[in-house]
Enzyme design. Structure first.
Site: not given
Ligand code: NVA
Ligand code: CP
Length: 311
Positions: A270, A141, A138, A230, A111
């Site tokens: 998500c 997800q 992502h 989101d 990540r």
């Molecule tokens: N769009 C959000 C998703 C978090 C799971 C982010 O990138 O922070």
């Molecule tokens: N939805 C998701 O990826 O959650 P986290 O950021 O908690 O891993």
């Protein structure tokens, strides 16, 4: 798949064919139904004796826990690595990290911020690499989201549904575009000006399925089978949060908007969510919300993905 080495990565949904994606979702559903044996999706010991490095350069609850638990349940070991206390955080090149880790572990999930980082890692790793979220995509997800749709609305809906995406043209929106292109469902994105998804991805997906990009949330939601949103400020955009709140306010998913969707429509997010911002408490905690089933499905869908990559 790399034709020379047979090595499979999962850097975006584009690494899967339609049939592979449907197979992963079928296995995910079998695993969710409790079957760890052959009939229940198989792969009980698919990761026996194998170690998967889990690199996090951003926070996580679901991704970290679902990968660690899923790998354990498949007989392997997940190794949590935070960039805060590895040499990556001190500037060791990704290419070197990829080569070093490939000598110890059997797979790497990462990540991070740039998609180029994940791609660089995959170029230099000799083990499968999984994208656990970048600023661009992502994909893990989306596996969970599609699995949830399969469970609640049925397998057929995956290819015949209309999905409404409300809010930011972000990593999740891009992955929805990839999913729509693969499966052929209709995707309507209602996004305020200045926050559009990457036009290249919109155009690419639009050449493969029906994609509507609109400023009108009602146009997107009308008759949709799935309504999703989101956070308005993703990880790394914290300083833009105030400006974003103003721009995104008309795109909140509330009971009025859900009322325009199909009567059987489900709400997906998500998570983490901000009640009162992108979604009202009434919707996310209401009867059409599937967000906790969706969160649980991260576990089942990723186990199915791991079986696919390691088989
Ligand atoms: N769009 C959000 C998703 C978090 C799971 C982010 O990138 O922070
Ligand atoms: N939805 C998701 O990826 O959650 P986290 O950021 O908690 O891993």
């Amino acid at each position: 798949m790399n034709a020379d080495t047979g090595l499979r990565h999962f850097l975006s949904l584009n690494d899967l064919s339609r049939d592979e994606l449907l197979e992963i979702l079928a296995r995910g559903e079998a695993l969710a139904e409790g079957g760890m044996g052959r009939e229940g999706g198989g792969g009980r010991r698919a990761l026996e004796g194998r170690t998967v490095a889990l690199i996090f350069e951003k926070s996580s609850t679901r991704t970290r826990v679902s990968f660690e638990v899923g790998i354990y349940q498949l007989g392997g070991m997940g190794l949590f690595l935070s960039s805060r206390d590895t040499q990556m955080g001190r500037g060791e090149p990704i290419a070197d990290t990829a080569r070093v880790l490939s000598g110890y572990v059997d797979g790497i999930m990462i990540r991070t911020f740039g998609q180029d980082t994940v791609e660089e890692l995959a170029r230099h790793a000799t083990v499968p690499v999984i994208n656990g979220l970048t600023d661009r995509y992502h994909p893990c997800q989306l596996l969970a989201d599609l699995l949830t749709i399969r469970q609640i609305l049925g397998e057929e809906r995956l290819e015949t549904m209309t999905v409404a995406w409300l809010g930011d043209g972000n990593n999740m929106a891009h992955s929805w575009l990839n999913a729509a292109a693969l499966l052929g469902f209709e995707l309507r994105l209602a996004v305020p000006e200045g926050y559009d998804p990457d036009p290249e991805i919109v155009e690419w997906a639009g050449g493969r399925t029906r994609v509507l990009l609109t400023r009108d949330p009602e146009e997107a939601a009308r008759g949709a089978h799935v309504v999703s949103t989101d956070v308005w400020a993703s990880m790394g955009q914290e300083e833009e949060a105030e400006a974003r709140k103003k721009a995104f306010a008309p795109y909140q998913v509330n009971a009025r908007l859900m009322g325009l969707a199909d009567p059987e429509a489900i709400f997906l997010h998500c998570l983490p969510a901000h009640r009162g911002e992108e979604v009202t408490a009434e919707v996310i905690d209401g009867s059409r919300s599937a967000v906790f089933q969706e969160a649980e499905n991260r576990l089942h869908a990723q186990k199915a993905l791991l079986i696919h990559l390691f088989a």
